[in-house]
Write a protein that holds these residues in place. Sequence first.
Motif, PDB file in Angstrom:
ATOM      1  N   GLY A 169      50.698  43.567  49.783  1.00 56.76           N
ATOM      2  CA  GLY A 169      49.483  43.693  48.983  1.00 56.76           C
ATOM      3  C   GLY A 169      48.455  42.611  49.253  1.00 56.76           C
ATOM      4  O   GLY A 169      47.686  42.248  48.367  1.00 56.76           O
ATOM      5  N   ARG A 170      48.415  42.095  50.455  1.00 60.83           N
ATOM      6  CA  ARG A 170      47.491  41.007  50.784  1.00 60.83           C
ATOM      7  C   ARG A 170      46.135  41.487  51.280  1.00 60.83           C
ATOM      8  O   ARG A 170      45.251  40.671  51.535  1.00 60.83           O
ATOM      9  N   PRO A 219      45.084  49.517  51.911  1.00 67.06           N
ATOM     10  CA  PRO A 219      44.988  50.567  52.929  1.00 67.06           C
ATOM     11  C   PRO A 219      45.787  51.809  52.517  1.00 67.06           C
ATOM     12  O   PRO A 219      46.735  51.727  51.749  1.00 67.06           O
ATOM     13  N   GLU A 220      45.379  52.954  53.057  1.00 64.99           N
ATOM     14  CA  GLU A 220      46.063  54.209  52.789  1.00 64.99           C
ATOM     15  C   GLU A 220      46.878  54.602  54.015  1.00 64.99           C
ATOM     16  O   GLU A 220      46.438  54.398  55.143  1.00 64.99           O
ATOM     17  N   LEU A 237      42.031  51.753  56.570  1.00 64.85           N
ATOM     18  CA  LEU A 237      41.387  50.970  55.526  1.00 64.85           C
ATOM     19  C   LEU A 237      39.887  50.922  55.732  1.00 64.85           C
ATOM     20  O   LEU A 237      39.382  51.241  56.804  1.00 64.85           O
ATOM     21  N   LEU A 238      39.191  50.531  54.689  1.00 61.81           N
ATOM     22  CA  LEU A 238      37.735  50.433  54.733  1.00 61.81           C
ATOM     23  C   LEU A 238      37.301  49.253  55.590  1.00 61.81           C
ATOM     24  O   LEU A 238      37.996  48.229  55.650  1.00 61.81           O
ATOM     25  N   PRO A 239      36.153  49.334  56.250  1.00 59.31           N
ATOM     26  CA  PRO A 239      35.686  48.234  57.093  1.00 59.31           C
ATOM     27  C   PRO A 239      35.413  46.946  56.320  1.00 59.31           C
ATOM     28  O   PRO A 239      35.514  45.850  56.875  1.00 59.31           O
ATOM     29  N   ASP A 240      35.089  47.041  55.028  1.00 58.31           N
ATOM     30  CA  ASP A 240      34.792  45.838  54.253  1.00 58.31           C
ATOM     31  C   ASP A 240      36.010  45.292  53.519  1.00 58.31           C
ATOM     32  O   ASP A 240      35.867  44.453  52.625  1.00 58.31           O
ATOM     33  N   ALA A 241      37.216  45.724  53.893  1.00 57.04           N
ATOM     34  CA  ALA A 241      38.437  45.205  53.273  1.00 57.04           C
ATOM     35  C   ALA A 241      38.598  43.727  53.625  1.00 57.04           C
ATOM     36  O   ALA A 241      38.157  43.274  54.675  1.00 57.04           O
ATOM     37  N   ILE A 242      39.230  42.984  52.721  1.00 57.68           N
ATOM     38  CA  ILE A 242      39.404  41.546  52.931  1.00 57.68           C
ATOM     39  C   ILE A 242      40.871  41.166  52.779  1.00 57.68           C
ATOM     40  O   ILE A 242      41.649  41.867  52.131  1.00 57.68           O
ATOM     41  N   TYR A 243      41.237  40.045  53.390  1.00 60.74           N
ATOM     42  CA  TYR A 243      42.566  39.468  53.230  1.00 60.74           C
ATOM     43  C   TYR A 243      42.542  38.580  51.991  1.00 60.74           C
ATOM     44  O   TYR A 243      41.639  37.769  51.807  1.00 60.74           O
ATOM     45  N   VAL A 244      43.538  38.754  51.121  1.00 60.97           N
ATOM     46  CA  VAL A 244      43.625  37.975  49.891  1.00 60.97           C
ATOM     47  C   VAL A 244      44.908  37.170  49.939  1.00 60.97           C
ATOM     48  O   VAL A 244      45.985  37.738  50.101  1.00 60.97           O
ATOM     49  N   ASP A 245      44.800  35.854  49.796  1.00 58.61           N
ATOM     50  CA  ASP A 245      45.992  34.997  49.774  1.00 58.61           C
ATOM     51  C   ASP A 245      46.561  35.022  48.370  1.00 58.61           C
ATOM     52  O   ASP A 245      45.963  34.482  47.440  1.00 58.61           O
ATOM     53  N   ILE A 246      47.726  35.655  48.198  1.00 57.27           N
ATOM     54  CA  ILE A 246      48.296  35.827  46.868  1.00 57.27           C
ATOM     55  C   ILE A 246      48.926  34.559  46.329  1.00 57.27           C
ATOM     56  O   ILE A 246      49.238  34.485  45.150  1.00 57.27           O
ATOM     57  N   LYS A 247      49.103  33.553  47.182  1.00 58.49           N
ATOM     58  CA  LYS A 247      49.696  32.302  46.714  1.00 58.49           C
ATOM     59  C   LYS A 247      48.684  31.424  45.986  1.00 58.49           C
ATOM     60  O   LYS A 247      49.052  30.576  45.186  1.00 58.49           O
ATOM     61  N   LYS A 248      47.401  31.623  46.271  1.00 60.23           N
ATOM     62  CA  LYS A 248      46.366  30.825  45.611  1.00 60.23           C
ATOM     63  C   LYS A 248      46.093  31.375  44.230  1.00 60.23           C
ATOM     64  O   LYS A 248      46.285  32.548  43.956  1.00 60.23           O
ATOM     65  N   LYS A 249      45.613  30.511  43.345  1.00 60.42           N
ATOM     66  CA  LYS A 249      45.304  30.936  41.991  1.00 60.42           C
ATOM     67  C   LYS A 249      44.091  31.839  41.986  1.00 60.42           C
ATOM     68  O   LYS A 249      43.226  31.748  42.841  1.00 60.42           O
ATOM     69  N   LYS A 250      44.027  32.688  40.973  1.00 53.21           N
ATOM     70  CA  LYS A 250      42.875  33.568  40.825  1.00 53.21           C
ATOM     71  C   LYS A 250      41.763  32.800  40.131  1.00 53.21           C
ATOM     72  O   LYS A 250      41.974  32.168  39.122  1.00 53.21           O
ATOM     73  N   TYR A 251      40.584  32.859  40.693  1.00 55.47           N
ATOM     74  CA  TYR A 251      39.430  32.197  40.110  1.00 55.47           C
ATOM     75  C   TYR A 251      38.449  33.255  39.635  1.00 55.47           C
ATOM     76  O   TYR A 251      38.253  34.269  40.281  1.00 55.47           O
ATOM     77  N   GLN A 252      37.826  32.990  38.511  1.00 55.46           N
ATOM     78  CA  GLN A 252      36.827  33.893  37.987  1.00 55.46           C
ATOM     79  C   GLN A 252      35.457  33.362  38.363  1.00 55.46           C
ATOM     80  O   GLN A 252      35.250  32.156  38.441  1.00 55.46           O
ATOM     81  N   ARG A 253      34.522  34.278  38.560  1.00 59.20           N
ATOM     82  CA  ARG A 253      33.159  33.842  38.829  1.00 59.20           C
ATOM     83  C   ARG A 253      32.572  33.255  37.562  1.00 59.20           C
ATOM     84  O   ARG A 253      32.746  33.775  36.475  1.00 59.20           O
ATOM     85  N   MET A 254      31.889  32.127  37.703  1.00 57.87           N
ATOM     86  CA  MET A 254      31.314  31.456  36.546  1.00 57.87           C
ATOM     87  C   MET A 254      29.803  31.544  36.632  1.00 57.87           C
ATOM     88  O   MET A 254      29.223  31.469  37.714  1.00 57.87           O
ATOM     89  N   THR A 255      29.189  31.681  35.480  1.00 61.34           N
ATOM     90  CA  THR A 255      27.734  31.579  35.447  1.00 61.34           C
ATOM     91  C   THR A 255      27.362  30.103  35.440  1.00 61.34           C
ATOM     92  O   THR A 255      28.215  29.233  35.290  1.00 61.34           O
ATOM     93  N   THR A 256      26.118  29.782  35.566  1.00 60.55           N
ATOM     94  CA  THR A 256      25.702  28.385  35.710  1.00 60.55           C
ATOM     95  C   THR A 256      26.037  27.518  34.504  1.00 60.55           C
ATOM     96  O   THR A 256      26.369  26.366  34.668  1.00 60.55           O
ATOM     97  N   GLY A 257      26.014  28.052  33.304  1.00 63.49           N
ATOM     98  CA  GLY A 257      26.221  27.226  32.126  1.00 63.49           C
ATOM     99  C   GLY A 257      27.668  27.127  31.649  1.00 63.49           C
ATOM    100  O   GLY A 257      27.956  26.390  30.726  1.00 63.49           O
ATOM    101  N   GLN A 258      28.587  27.847  32.266  1.00 62.36           N
ATOM    102  CA  GLN A 258      29.965  27.861  31.784  1.00 62.36           C
ATOM    103  C   GLN A 258      30.775  26.713  32.360  1.00 62.36           C
ATOM    104  O   GLN A 258      30.522  26.230  33.454  1.00 62.36           O
TER     105      GLN A 258
END
Length: 91
Positions: free
Chosen positions: A31-32, A37-38, A46-67
């Motif tokens: 599942g990386r 992919p199908e 798979l789609l051309p814009d597919a990306i590799y995701v490192d599952i060992k790293k923590k998940k980060y959320q996008r932050m707005t400027t003031g958070q």
Amino acid sequence: MPKLLNLQEWASEVYSTLPSLSTLRRWVREGRIYPAPELHGKEYRLLPDAIYVDIKKKKYQRMTTGQKRTRSTGSLLEKLQHGEKATTLRR
């Protein structure tokens, strides 16, 4: 719908030195690659814009400027250093 690529075509677009086909297949099974992919017959597509995701790293959320980033959980040492009470202690 965009044209689906097989694993080797996708890897040639993303990487300068290609990983082996067995490595690419292992990444799919673990599942990386996102979106996943199908399997079409005997070949993954798979789609051309597919990306590799490192599952060992923590998940980060996008932050707005003031958070600020807040910690929801942490190790016992982090809780003790920051003055928080530990809920449980495992031995």
